[in-house]
Scaffold this motif. Structure first.
Motif, short mmCIF file in Angstrom:
data_model
loop_
_atom_site.label_atom_id
_atom_site.label_comp_id
_atom_site.label_asym_id
_atom_site.label_seq_id
_atom_site.Cartn_x
_atom_site.Cartn_y
_atom_site.Cartn_z
N CYS A 36 86.25 23.16 57.89
CA CYS A 36 86.01 22.74 59.28
C CYS A 36 86.38 21.27 59.46
O CYS A 36 85.82 20.39 58.81
CB CYS A 36 84.53 22.95 59.63
N GLU A 37 87.32 21.02 60.35
CA GLU A 37 87.71 19.65 60.68
C GLU A 37 87.03 19.19 61.98
O GLU A 37 86.74 18.00 62.14
CB GLU A 37 89.22 19.53 60.81
N LYS A 38 86.79 20.13 62.88
CA LYS A 38 86.14 19.80 64.15
C LYS A 38 85.47 21.07 64.67
O LYS A 38 86.06 22.15 64.61
CB LYS A 38 87.17 19.31 65.17
N TYR A 39 84.25 20.93 65.17
CA TYR A 39 83.53 22.08 65.72
C TYR A 39 82.60 21.53 66.79
O TYR A 39 81.54 21.00 66.49
CB TYR A 39 82.75 22.79 64.62
N GLU A 40 83.04 21.58 68.03
CA GLU A 40 82.28 21.03 69.15
C GLU A 40 81.88 22.13 70.11
O GLU A 40 82.66 23.04 70.39
CB GLU A 40 83.13 20.02 69.93
N LEU A 41 80.66 22.01 70.59
CA LEU A 41 80.15 22.92 71.61
C LEU A 41 79.95 22.14 72.90
O LEU A 41 79.34 21.07 72.90
CB LEU A 41 78.81 23.54 71.17
N GLN A 42 80.48 22.68 73.98
CA GLN A 42 80.31 22.07 75.29
C GLN A 42 79.70 23.09 76.24
O GLN A 42 79.84 24.29 76.04
CB GLN A 42 81.67 21.59 75.83
#
Length: 95
Positions: A36-42
């Protein structure tokens, strides 16, 4: 090659309060995964039932391993009762 993933989820209005902690748990655990390099929740400003994941994975194998994690499998089982419709998933590469 890195894999870019965007997932758009539309919760049932009555399920938002139940869904949010599940999604937060996915974020907490997923960020620990090696690939995982990026895992964003919006969450949408216009519609509280819309959640958007922005993800970057080192490679397809890492994404495949992510999808086998217990917290992802638990979400997949619960999703039909919490979501208005199946999540829309978009896989992409950087251009």
């Amino acid at each position: 090659m890195s894999v870019y993933l965007t997932a758009i989820l539309k919760a049932k209005k009555e399920s938002v309060k139940d869904l949010k902690p599940i999604l937060d748990n996915m974020v907490l655990n997923t960020r620990k995964e090696e690939a995982c390099e990026k895992y964003e929740l919006q969450q949408s400003l216009d519609d509280e039932t819309v959640f958007i994941f922005h993800e970057i994975w080192k490679n397809k194998e890492g994404l495949d391993a992510h999808n086998q994690q217990f917290y992802i499998k638990e979400f997949v089982v619960k999703a039909p009762e919490l979501l208005e419709k199946p999540a829309r998933i978009y896989l992409a590469k950087l251009v």
